[in-house]
Design a protein around this motif. Sequence first.
Motif, PDB file in Angstrom:
ATOM      1  N   ASN A 192      22.405 -35.399  -5.055  1.00 11.16           N
ATOM      2  CA  ASN A 192      22.391 -34.537  -6.233  1.00 11.16           C
ATOM      3  C   ASN A 192      22.016 -33.121  -5.792  1.00 11.16           C
ATOM      4  N   ALA A 193      22.204 -32.172  -6.670  1.00 10.42           N
ATOM      5  CA  ALA A 193      21.982 -30.768  -6.325  1.00 10.42           C
ATOM      6  C   ALA A 193      20.532 -30.497  -5.935  1.00 10.42           C
ATOM      7  N   GLU A 194      19.595 -31.114  -6.639  1.00  2.00           N
ATOM      8  CA  GLU A 194      18.176 -30.869  -6.351  1.00  2.00           C
ATOM      9  C   GLU A 194      17.809 -31.352  -4.950  1.00  2.00           C
ATOM     10  N   ALA A 195      18.310 -32.504  -4.553  1.00  2.00           N
ATOM     11  CA  ALA A 195      18.011 -33.026  -3.214  1.00  2.00           C
ATOM     12  C   ALA A 195      18.578 -32.102  -2.140  1.00  2.00           C
ATOM     13  N   PHE A 196      19.767 -31.579  -2.370  1.00  2.00           N
ATOM     14  CA  PHE A 196      20.382 -30.703  -1.381  1.00  2.00           C
ATOM     15  C   PHE A 196      19.635 -29.386  -1.278  1.00  2.00           C
ATOM     16  N   GLN A 197      19.200 -28.847  -2.409  1.00  2.00           N
ATOM     17  CA  GLN A 197      18.452 -27.597  -2.377  1.00  2.00           C
ATOM     18  C   GLN A 197      17.083 -27.800  -1.739  1.00  2.00           C
TER      19      GLN A 197
ATOM     20  N   TRP B  18      16.516 -29.943   0.602  1.00  2.00           N
ATOM     21  CA  TRP B  18      16.823 -30.007   2.031  1.00  2.00           C
ATOM     22  C   TRP B  18      16.925 -28.597   2.607  1.00  2.00           C
ATOM     23  N   ALA B  19      17.587 -27.693   1.884  1.00  2.00           N
ATOM     24  CA  ALA B  19      17.752 -26.323   2.368  1.00  2.00           C
ATOM     25  C   ALA B  19      16.397 -25.645   2.532  1.00  2.00           C
ATOM     26  N   ILE B  20      15.488 -25.872   1.593  1.00  2.00           N
ATOM     27  CA  ILE B  20      14.154 -25.284   1.675  1.00  2.00           C
ATOM     28  C   ILE B  20      13.406 -25.841   2.881  1.00  2.00           C
ATOM     29  N   LYS B  21      13.474 -27.151   3.096  1.00  2.19           N
ATOM     30  CA  LYS B  21      12.813 -27.757   4.253  1.00  2.19           C
ATOM     31  C   LYS B  21      13.399 -27.226   5.550  1.00  2.19           C
ATOM     32  N   GLU B  22      14.705 -27.028   5.587  1.00  2.00           N
ATOM     33  CA  GLU B  22      15.376 -26.504   6.775  1.00  2.00           C
ATOM     34  C   GLU B  22      14.889 -25.092   7.096  1.00  2.00           C
ATOM     35  N   LEU B  23      14.765 -24.261   6.072  1.00  5.76           N
ATOM     36  CA  LEU B  23      14.271 -22.901   6.289  1.00  5.76           C
ATOM     37  C   LEU B  23      12.823 -22.921   6.767  1.00  5.76           C
ATOM     38  N   LYS B  24      11.990 -23.774   6.166  1.00  4.35           N
ATOM     39  CA  LYS B  24      10.586 -23.856   6.576  1.00  4.35           C
ATOM     40  C   LYS B  24      10.462 -24.330   8.018  1.00  4.35           C
TER      41      LYS B  24
ATOM     42  N   GLU C 103      16.141 -18.999 -11.925  1.00  6.29           N
ATOM     43  CA  GLU C 103      14.987 -19.633 -12.569  1.00  6.29           C
ATOM     44  C   GLU C 103      14.786 -21.047 -12.027  1.00  6.29           C
ATOM     45  N   TYR C 104      15.895 -21.744 -11.811  1.00  7.04           N
ATOM     46  CA  TYR C 104      15.830 -23.108 -11.290  1.00  7.04           C
ATOM     47  C   TYR C 104      15.271 -23.115  -9.872  1.00  7.04           C
ATOM     48  N   LEU C 105      15.727 -22.192  -9.026  1.00  7.71           N
ATOM     49  CA  LEU C 105      15.211 -22.118  -7.659  1.00  7.71           C
ATOM     50  C   LEU C 105      13.741 -21.733  -7.632  1.00  7.71           C
ATOM     51  N   LEU C 106      13.347 -20.817  -8.488  1.00  6.63           N
ATOM     52  CA  LEU C 106      11.938 -20.434  -8.545  1.00  6.63           C
ATOM     53  C   LEU C 106      11.069 -21.626  -8.931  1.00  6.63           C
ATOM     54  N   GLU C 107      11.577 -22.461  -9.830  1.00  6.61           N
ATOM     55  CA  GLU C 107      10.838 -23.660 -10.227  1.00  6.61           C
ATOM     56  C   GLU C 107      10.701 -24.622  -9.048  1.00  6.61           C
ATOM     57  N   ILE C 108      11.786 -24.804  -8.283  1.00  3.25           N
ATOM     58  CA  ILE C 108      11.743 -25.697  -7.115  1.00  3.25           C
ATOM     59  C   ILE C 108      10.777 -25.150  -6.069  1.00  3.25           C
ATOM     60  N   LEU C 109      10.836 -23.842  -5.828  1.00  6.93           N
ATOM     61  CA  LEU C 109       9.960 -23.242  -4.817  1.00  6.93           C
ATOM     62  C   LEU C 109       8.496 -23.323  -5.210  1.00  6.93           C
ATOM     63  N   SER C 110       8.197 -23.289  -6.498  1.00  4.31           N
ATOM     64  CA  SER C 110       6.799 -23.302  -6.923  1.00  4.31           C
ATOM     65  C   SER C 110       6.246 -24.706  -7.108  1.00  4.31           C
ATOM     66  N   THR C 111       7.113 -25.723  -7.114  1.00  4.64           N
ATOM     67  CA  THR C 111       6.673 -27.107  -7.296  1.00  4.64           C
ATOM     68  C   THR C 111       6.309 -27.684  -5.937  1.00  4.64           C
TER      69      THR C 111
ATOM     70  N   PRO D 206       6.049 -30.316  -2.944  1.00  7.02           N
ATOM     71  CA  PRO D 206       6.996 -31.366  -2.573  1.00  7.02           C
ATOM     72  C   PRO D 206       6.475 -32.758  -2.939  1.00  7.02           C
ATOM     73  N   LYS D 207       7.413 -33.642  -3.290  1.00  9.10           N
ATOM     74  CA  LYS D 207       7.061 -35.024  -3.612  1.00  9.10           C
ATOM     75  C   LYS D 207       6.843 -35.788  -2.317  1.00  9.10           C
ATOM     76  N   LYS D 208       5.826 -36.642  -2.315  1.00 10.69           N
ATOM     77  CA  LYS D 208       5.562 -37.458  -1.127  1.00 10.69           C
ATOM     78  C   LYS D 208       6.429 -38.695  -1.197  1.00 10.69           C
TER      79      LYS D 208
END
Length: 70
Positions: free
Chosen positions: A21-26, A28-34, A57-65, A67-69
């Motif tokens: 899904n889109a959220e999982a892929f995004q 992944w992109a954040i983890k890759e950059l980190k 707004e959606y990306l800002l929400e993902i960046l501020s949340t 990560p799920k364990k």
Amino acid sequence: MPKHLKKFPRIRTYLELVVENAEAFQTWAIKELKSNNEPLTLNKVKLTAGVIQIPEEYLLEILSTPPKKS
């Protein structure tokens, strides 16, 4: 998913298992950059994910949340 997949339940079930899904892929992109110690900017996330039209707004929400364990 397209409407015509209702006619192919086994194919639909398989696609639901293997397609991200889109959220999982995004995420992944954040983890890759980190992992590459790159700055987390909205444009970098969009480019890494290969999707330009992600609502900011959606990306800002993902960046501020946090990560799920798993």
